[in-house]
Design an enzyme around this catalytic site. Structure first.
Site, PDB file in Angstrom:
ATOM      1  N   THR A   1      40.167   7.988  -1.522  1.00  0.00           N
ATOM      2  CA  THR A   1      40.767   7.904  -2.339  1.00  0.00           C
ATOM      3  C   THR A   1      40.603   9.079  -2.956  1.00  0.00           C
ATOM      4  O   THR A   1      40.019   9.960  -2.910  1.00  0.00           O
ATOM      5  CB  THR A   1      39.346   6.943  -3.326  1.00  0.00           C
ATOM      6  OG1 THR A   1      39.261   6.838  -4.392  1.00  0.00           O
ATOM      7  CG2 THR A   1      37.941   7.365  -2.838  1.00  0.00           C
TER       8      THR A   1
ATOM      9  N   LYS B   1      30.496  13.418 -26.230  1.00  0.00           N
ATOM     10  CA  LYS B   1      29.318  13.011 -26.450  1.00  0.00           C
ATOM     11  C   LYS B   1      28.615  13.420 -27.631  1.00  0.00           C
ATOM     12  O   LYS B   1      28.784  15.042 -27.108  1.00  0.00           O
ATOM     13  CB  LYS B   1      29.051  13.153 -25.774  1.00  0.00           C
ATOM     14  CG  LYS B   1      29.176  12.701 -24.438  1.00  0.00           C
ATOM     15  CD  LYS B   1      28.376  12.780 -22.614  1.00  0.00           C
ATOM     16  CE  LYS B   1      29.094  11.942 -21.919  1.00  0.00           C
ATOM     17  NZ  LYS B   1      28.445  12.200 -20.480  1.00  0.00           N
TER      18      LYS B   1
ATOM     19  N   TRP C   1      28.049   8.277 -28.119  1.00  0.00           N
ATOM     20  CA  TRP C   1      28.793   8.519 -27.185  1.00  0.00           C
ATOM     21  C   TRP C   1      30.127   7.881 -27.815  1.00  0.00           C
ATOM     22  O   TRP C   1      30.083   6.716 -28.301  1.00  0.00           O
ATOM     23  CB  TRP C   1      29.245   8.171 -25.779  1.00  0.00           C
ATOM     24  CG  TRP C   1      28.324   8.566 -24.820  1.00  0.00           C
ATOM     25  CD1 TRP C   1      27.762   9.416 -25.640  1.00  0.00           C
ATOM     26  CD2 TRP C   1      28.063   8.428 -23.625  1.00  0.00           C
ATOM     27  NE1 TRP C   1      26.373   9.781 -24.041  1.00  0.00           N
ATOM     28  CE2 TRP C   1      26.721   9.017 -23.009  1.00  0.00           C
ATOM     29  CE3 TRP C   1      28.569   7.307 -22.969  1.00  0.00           C
ATOM     30  CZ2 TRP C   1      26.681   9.031 -21.231  1.00  0.00           C
ATOM     31  CZ3 TRP C   1      28.122   7.524 -20.794  1.00  0.00           C
ATOM     32  CH2 TRP C   1      27.437   8.039 -20.636  1.00  0.00           C
TER      33      TRP C   1
ATOM     34  N   GLU D   1      34.622   2.813  -4.055  1.00  0.00           N
ATOM     35  CA  GLU D   1      33.815   2.647  -4.142  1.00  0.00           C
ATOM     36  C   GLU D   1      32.774   1.790  -3.592  1.00  0.00           C
ATOM     37  O   GLU D   1      32.172   1.212  -3.075  1.00  0.00           O
ATOM     38  CB  GLU D   1      33.135   4.045  -5.046  1.00  0.00           C
ATOM     39  CG  GLU D   1      33.570   4.779  -3.842  1.00  0.00           C
ATOM     40  CD  GLU D   1      34.621   5.631  -4.720  1.00  0.00           C
ATOM     41  OE1 GLU D   1      35.497   4.876  -5.974  1.00  0.00           O
ATOM     42  OE2 GLU D   1      35.248   7.151  -5.130  1.00  0.00           O
TER      43      GLU D   1
END
Lengths: 563, 563
Positions: free
Chosen positions: B197, B456, B461, B346
């Site tokens: 990847t 942030k 957030w 993953e």
């Protein structure tokens, strides 16, 4: 096992064990509003169910139960039993499902042998408990399960009126417990459940299953029953009601599947034909499993034809003993979808379930019934072989007979504290079922006898049941029993006991002549013809009504060989 | 992990490992007549497929490939690829699925890094091979995959015209091999597959999966896609065609499921819109998965409305990037059932797939589209949490943002020979996805940003994507990019680049005033309002057309802060 390269693992990488709690977690995710129903007494949704399972874990903690302790449950099929399926096991304790149909002496034996520490017992069974209580060697505590708490019509007995050692009533204990509990991770080979199976000789044998095995059994059912629509089980939209007791091989493992899929579930408590039918209709039950006797009772009910519309949505898997064509036809006639399953206590239990493929679904109805009454098709992830007396595999050609031996992800790995019988079970690395069968090239299993009853003559196996079936077609024969007795030349030879119908005067020679005619036509192997045919008034039966071939072989040897 | 009591095992007792071969065995059991189709070139049933998989194992043996060796495949989506999914892995070797879209230099890197020993390569890719062949350090042998053998219209090049090291053509090698091969048992943690990847920095990273992980991923799909009928996938009766490359996370693992269920499968080779549509219609495809671009291409095709009847049987899972409401509506308008899935290389890849429960299915169509375009609902057996910068879990309340971290039975346990990035991935025992999301109380995942792009500010957030969405609703704004830049007081603050539509003369103050109005109405948190708004002619993009926020942050910092 050959050597291969394993995946490398980063120090902090995580891979979860396969535990019953992962099925439980799933039950809450997508359809938490679906219900779990107990008779006409109690209903809850999956959110409440999950809370109660966690409450149960807190109750067990309070009562001093530790991971690895044996928790016995003595109940009819109930939502509480389901809570134990998940709560006791996810806690790391072991669930001992007690067979309430055993004699008190056998129950006592199994409880002491399993070293039960605590017993959750329905009040219906308190008299049995009273009878054996003084001889229990390991049990420290009791919890009573009462249905009266749901009706409000009668009070549960106060604690001081309950037998000594009773810690309280299940529902009351749950009420006072917290619903917060984080089920821990542990080895997936952790012992999850245990129960006892009885044979014709010796003490009951304890089988046992791990979390991994019960998880994998659920995956097998999922693949088969939902994936292939063997039934067809409509995913999570079916409504499930067991009519095989939960103490009997976890109700064939279906409660785990139904819970994981958050399907609506109906638990009928003690089996009462009227209530079963009522629940079936009122709750819209679409999937069940039972022994032929129960199905027969329901389809023979005078009320059944009135509920044709409901019954036509009902799918039933039959196991325990063979589904006859007569029963299959009667059920099909009411619109019920029936199919056979095959397995045993030692195999958790599924080894085979019927599945009609695209080609077979186009067969004539009677051919389909023929397939549906076969033991089943080999289940996913299960390997079944036929073995002869020398441990050699027999061909899967649809007619050669051998003992069914099995491998798979959910087989008991022995009998608890019984190494000798455990070693016999697993002789040569295959689980020996004791059933004799043929297997077709397309993976259908046709069970024809028990190994102890099959007649081994001149290197050939003769199914005593097949031979009884042949005899049943001879006019004038009411009933027959075929057994093998020692023979110097052939090892064994078949011998038949026959009860004739009133008004007939059959002779051994006459029957043999009819059989010989079949041999001449090529319909029967010549070594199937019994050496001796003896007419009797009665055929010995076991307590459950099966022909007692052991007794015939031992006690009637003289009678048969002597005449 | 707590200590529990494990099941005792009799010496000869057997419990099989979970291997890819158990899914293969299943493919032959019930519906062996179903077909696997390759373009308009080749078709076979499951009996032939199983024979060919065993032939492949014999070919690999002949070529000296051993368990643990790396076998690279360089092909379009084909039946041969499917044979490698099962044959290479069940043999104990490791399948390296090469991403044909990487640059030749990247492909070279991955092949040397993985230590590929043999390469099975489609003739279309021989030019790429020719360019890198001299630099391959571990590859010893090649097998060419040719489509011409199926058409008979052209000859495969004779061996002596093929590049040096080529052992022959796949189909010819299979033809001369035996179809008898007993796949061995081995550890279920055996390495089965690997692929690479790419990120925005550094070399490609190798992920890897074990037999157990791929088995469990299949069980997860089975539970979700069939069990819950998330799609609804009609068990084994659906017809499956991948439109996500098989080199991309095993085509999301669906070929394993489709094969285990012996569903009819259609492999389209190189993706050509006309052929895809033709196969879809002619073969009766009912289930696919693809990225939004492909679906968009198909629904925008002028031919699409003519095939409404066929398309109304088609169910598509969308992943790779977000399914927009526009595309979801267009597809739904043609009768196509669409839903989103979420995952990454993953994670093998499924972490979430949309599922509308009984209550949600009764929502208005536009509310359903809103649900269908969410990333999905947390998949069975997967645990997803939201984590803040301090490694603390964030509430699943549907609005609090955190990085999605995962645990589950099918996550790569690291990056191959890259311990540092592997340790980052698994920091604190959770796999860090790099995606920022909120999760609702009912397990829906709403992805809103990448961790590297989220802003942030003062402990909160702010999703840069959400803020871009807000700006897109301001009249006169054609396009915007929001990034976080360092701020002494708040840590970071949002800043916006804006391209205005022709004919507008927006000012930063005017835009801010509009945003402030939203704040005043309670529609926007005040800390979302960008500190600075800069009007530009062009917004930097990556090679695949995404806003290059990294470039904006590094190169345009001066521009933004300086003005």
């Amino acid at each position: 096992m050959i050597q291969t390269k394993l995946i490398p693992r980063t120090a902090e990488a995580h891979e979860p064990p396969m535990l019953i709690k992962s099925m439980l977690a799933q039950s809450l995710k997508y359809e938490p509003q679906r219900e779990i129903v107990y008779r006409d007494l109690f209903r809850m949704n999956y959110i409440q169910f999950n809370q109660r399972v966690r409450k149960l874990a807190n109750v067990l903690t309070e009562l001093g139960i530790k991971p690895g302790d044996m928790v016995a449950v003595f109940d009819w099929d109930s939502h509480r039993y389901l809570e134990c399926f998940f709560g006791v096991t996810s806690y790391g304790a072991i669930l001992h499902t007690i067979n309430v149909r055993l004699s008190p002496a056998q129950i006592l034996y199994t409880m002491n042998h399993a070293k039960d520490k605590i017993v959750l017992i329905h009040e219906d069974f308190l008299p049995i408990l009273a009878a054996i209580k003084d001889q229990l060697t390991t049990v420290e505590k009791f919890v009573v399960l009462s249905d009266k708490v749901y009706t409000g019509t009668a009070e549960v007995k106060p604690l001081n009126e309950l037998p000594e050692g009773v810690e309280g009533e299940y529902e009351a204990l749950l009420n006072s417990a917290s619903d917060q509990y984080e089920f821990p991770d542990f080895d997936e080979n952790t012992w999850a459940t245990s129960f006892y199976t009885t044979g014709t000789t010796g003490n009951p044998k304890g089988v046992y299953f791990s979390h991994r095995q019960l998880f994998m059994h659920t995956m097998g059912l999922l693949t088969y029953i939902i994936g292939y629509e063997a039934m067809p089980f409509k995913g999570s939209t079916d409504v499930y009601m067991p009519i095989t007791p939960m103490f009997h091989v976890h109700a064939w493992g279906f409660p785990f599947l139904a819970t994981m899929m958050s399907a609506k579930q109906v638990y009928p408590g003690r089996y009462e034909p009227e209530l079963l039918l009522k629940l079936l209709i009122a709750e819209g039950v679409t999937l069940s499993h039972c022994v032929p006797t129960i199905l027969n009772m329901l389809v023979s009910s005078p009320a059944a034809p009135r509920f044709r519309e409901n019954l036509s949505r009902w799918k039933v898997i039959i196991g325990g003993s063979a589904l006859t064509k007569g029963l299959a036809n009667a059920a099909t006639g009411l619109g019920i979808t029936v199919i056979s399953g095959y397995g045993m206590s030692e195999t958790a239990p599924i080894l085979a379930v019927g599945y009609l493929n695209e080609q077979e679904k186009m067969c004539l109805p009677e051919e389909q019934i023929d397939l549906r009454t076969r033991a089943g098709r080999i289940a996913p992830f299960v390997e079944l072989r036929l073995m002869d007396d020398n441990g050699q595999f027999v061909a899967h050609d649809g007619h050669s007979l051998g003992e069914i031996v099995a491998r798979g992800p959910w087989l008991t790995q022995g009998y608890y504290e019984d190494p000798e019988r455990g070693a016999d079970l697993w002789k040569g690395g295959w689980l020996h079922t004791g059933d004799v069968a043929s297997i077709t090239t397309d993976h259908w299993v046709i069970v024809s006898d028990r190994t102890k009853d099959v007649i081994k003559t001149g290197g050939e196996w003769v199914s005593s049941l097949d031979m009884e079936d042949v005899l049943s077609q001879v006019e004038g024969i009411a009933e027959s029993a075929v057994v093998g007795l020692p023979d110097e030349r052939w090892g064994e030879r078949p011998h038949a006991l026959i009860i004739q119908k009133p008004g007939y005067a059959l002779t051994a020679e006459g029957v043999k002549a009819e059989l010989q005619a079949k041999v001449d036509r090529g319909d029967l192997h010549k070594w199937y013809v019994p050496d001796r045919i003896v007419f009797v008034q009665e055929i010995p039966k076991t307590s459950v009504g099966k022909i007692d071939k052991k007794k015939i072989r031992s006690e009637m040897k003289e009678l048969i060989l002597g005449k």
